[in-house]
Enzyme design. Structure first.
Site, PDB file in Angstrom:
ATOM      1  N   TYR A  98       0.822  -1.214   0.000  1.00 49.11           N
ATOM      2  CA  TYR A  98       0.000   0.000   0.000  1.00 49.11           C
ATOM      3  C   TYR A  98       0.856   1.264   0.000  1.00 49.11           C
ATOM      4  CZ  TYR A  98      -4.877   1.211  -0.152  1.00 49.11           C
ATOM      5  OH  TYR A  98      -6.118   1.577  -0.605  1.00 49.11           O
ATOM      6  N   HIS A 158       2.586   6.324  -2.548  1.00 40.97           N
ATOM      7  CA  HIS A 158       2.705   7.783  -2.540  1.00 40.97           C
ATOM      8  C   HIS A 158       2.818   8.378  -3.946  1.00 40.97           C
ATOM      9  CE1 HIS A 158       3.817   7.023   1.790  1.00 40.97           C
ATOM     10  NE2 HIS A 158       2.844   7.900   1.868  1.00 40.97           N
TER      11      HIS A 158
HETATM   12  C1  HEM Z   1      -0.391  14.311   1.766  1.00 47.25           C
HETATM   13  C2  HEM Z   1      -0.405  13.005   1.696  1.00 47.25           C
HETATM   14  C3  HEM Z   1       0.525  12.078   2.426  1.00 47.25           C
HETATM   15  C4  HEM Z   1       1.583  12.345   3.244  1.00 47.25           C
HETATM   16  C5  HEM Z   1       2.159  13.722   3.664  1.00 47.25           C
HETATM   17  C6  HEM Z   1       2.107  11.060   3.701  1.00 47.25           C
HETATM   18  C7  HEM Z   1       3.189  10.911   4.548  1.00 47.25           C
HETATM   19  C8  HEM Z   1       3.574   9.721   5.115  1.00 47.25           C
HETATM   20  C9  HEM Z   1       4.570   9.575   6.153  1.00 47.25           C
HETATM   21  C10 HEM Z   1       5.365  10.730   6.795  1.00 47.25           C
HETATM   22  C11 HEM Z   1       4.645   8.255   6.468  1.00 47.25           C
HETATM   23  C12 HEM Z   1       5.454   7.602   7.582  1.00 47.25           C
HETATM   24  C13 HEM Z   1       6.845   7.249   7.159  1.00 47.25           C
HETATM   25  C14 HEM Z   1       7.529   6.420   8.234  1.00 47.25           C
HETATM   26  O1  HEM Z   1       7.942   6.941   9.265  1.00 47.25           O
HETATM   27  O2  HEM Z   1       7.691   5.219   8.014  1.00 47.25           O
HETATM   28  C15 HEM Z   1       3.718   7.544   5.607  1.00 47.25           C
HETATM   29  C16 HEM Z   1       3.506   6.187   5.639  1.00 47.25           C
HETATM   30  C17 HEM Z   1       2.670   5.514   4.786  1.00 47.25           C
HETATM   31  N1  HEM Z   1       1.850   6.055   3.828  1.00 47.25           N
HETATM   32 FE1  HEM Z   1       1.628   8.042   3.442  1.00 47.25          FE
HETATM   33  N2  HEM Z   1       1.372  10.045   3.134  1.00 47.25           N
HETATM   34  C18 HEM Z   1       0.395  10.614   2.359  1.00 47.25           C
HETATM   35  C19 HEM Z   1      -0.539   9.941   1.598  1.00 47.25           C
HETATM   36  C20 HEM Z   1      -0.597   8.568   1.435  1.00 47.25           C
HETATM   37  C21 HEM Z   1      -1.435   7.857   0.477  1.00 47.25           C
HETATM   38  C22 HEM Z   1      -2.403   8.547  -0.503  1.00 47.25           C
HETATM   39  C23 HEM Z   1      -1.188   6.517   0.638  1.00 47.25           C
HETATM   40  C24 HEM Z   1      -1.776   5.313  -0.077  1.00 47.25           C
HETATM   41  C25 HEM Z   1      -2.624   5.359  -1.061  1.00 47.25           C
HETATM   42  C26 HEM Z   1      -0.209   6.381   1.704  1.00 47.25           C
HETATM   43  C27 HEM Z   1       0.278   5.175   2.166  1.00 47.25           C
HETATM   44  C28 HEM Z   1       1.176   5.040   3.192  1.00 47.25           C
HETATM   45  C29 HEM Z   1       1.593   3.760   3.775  1.00 47.25           C
HETATM   46  C30 HEM Z   1       1.091   2.373   3.386  1.00 47.25           C
HETATM   47  C31 HEM Z   1       2.532   4.059   4.771  1.00 47.25           C
HETATM   48  C32 HEM Z   1       3.234   3.065   5.696  1.00 47.25           C
HETATM   49  C33 HEM Z   1       2.462   2.965   6.990  1.00 47.25           C
HETATM   50  C34 HEM Z   1       3.145   2.105   8.049  1.00 47.25           C
HETATM   51  O3  HEM Z   1       4.369   1.994   8.069  1.00 47.25           O
HETATM   52  O4  HEM Z   1       2.426   1.535   8.877  1.00 47.25           O
HETATM   53  N3  HEM Z   1       0.124   7.629   2.149  1.00 47.25           N
HETATM   54  N4  HEM Z   1       3.077   8.455   4.793  1.00 47.25           N
END
Ligand code: HEM
Length: 229
Positions: free
Chosen positions: A50, A53
């Site tokens: 998933y 990004h």
């Molecule tokens: C403005 C929109 C978004 C921002 C700023 C953002 C930012 C982040 C950040 C900072 C992390 C954590 C990184 C870490 O410390 O490992 C993360 C994890 C993640 N994001 Fe996003 N994200 C956004 C949108 C999305 C979207 C649209 C999806 C999927 C369609 C997504 C899927 C994920 C997944 C699967 C993780 C890993 C979660 C985990 O480790 O449990 N994100 N995101």
């Protein structure tokens, strides 16, 4: 809708019980979820596939939802707002000014990015994280690099091993993964000839898509497994 199709299901409802039900009538409408004896949970594998990004755009196209939609059925564009202005402390203020309805209608009229190599949003390479008190942290986050690092630190299987575990055919050369010559050249520069080293996220983005699919076959199989639970 399963093997019997939509017409049958709309007329007669869901048939087939616990074992045959998912095959005959599909997953939606099952009387009870079938967890196969294991309590529902999202697996690490699900989290990893998933990581999408690349779907995020560079700018939000803000639309005037009070005006009449144009010929393409979209309300007229007010302005494009760079995504980096919509995240973090400043982003929260900007979004409150825009309002929930304008934001969501605008997002609904905008196409998402493709899950391909070289399509990771560049603004995510320099994110400002907040501490628990809500203060900006001094060290910025390169999310593109961090995602690969996270999968490695969580011991998520590399691309080929991940596919083997799903009983899918692994790749034996870069050309099995993609027809894109630039991609195979770059993969070779990074990983040499060792296809076993390919990181899952890189493989998911590089993988040839099945016709009509936006996500990779590898990710799709994990989605199918999770959906049945
Ligand atoms: C403005 C929109 C978004 C921002 C700023 C953002 C930012 C982040 C950040 C900072 C992390 C954590 C990184 C870490 O410390 O490992 C993360 C994890 C993640 N994001 Fe996003 N994200 C956004 C949108 C999305 C979207 C649209 C999806 C999927 C369609 C997504 C899927 C994920 C997944 C699967 C993780 C890993 C979660 C985990 O480790 O449990 N994100 N995101």
């Amino acid at each position: 809708y399963g093997l019997l199709g939509k017409k049958f299901k709309d007329t007669f409802g869901h048939v087939g019980g616990r074992i045959l039900g998912p095959f005959l009538g599909g997953l939606v409408g099952l009387k009870k979820p079938n967890n196969h004896g294991v309590p529902y949970s999202l697996t690490e594998e699900f989290v990893s596939v998933y990581r999408m990004h690349s779907l995020l755009p560079d700018d939000l196209q803000l639309r005037d939802i009070t005006a009449k939609p144009g010929l393409n059925k979209s309300p007229p564009l007010i302005r494009s707002i760079p995504m980096e202005n919509l995240i973090g402390q400043e982003g929260e203020k900007a979004i409150s000014k825009i309002g929930f309805k304008s934001l969501f209608v605008s997002m609904g009229h905008q196409a998402c990015g493709a899950l391909e190599l070289w399509n990771y949003p560049l603004w995510m390479k320099d994110l400002i994280a907040q501490d628990p008190e809500g203060r900006d942290r001094p060290d910025h986050v390169d999310l593109m690099a961090l995602e690969v690092y996270r999968d490695r630190e969580r011991d998520i299987a590399r691309y080929n091993e991940f596919r083997r575990a799903l009983l899918l055919i692994p790749i034996s050369k870069w050309e099995d993964l993609t027809d894109d010559k630039d991609a195979t050249k770059t993969l070779k520069e990074v990983y040499g000839d060792d296809v076993e080293k390919l990181d899952l996220l890189v493989g998911l983005m590089a993988e040839k898509k099945i016709k009509g699919f936006a996500i990779s076959e590898t990710a799709f199989v994990v989605f199918l497994l999770m959906a049945t639970r």
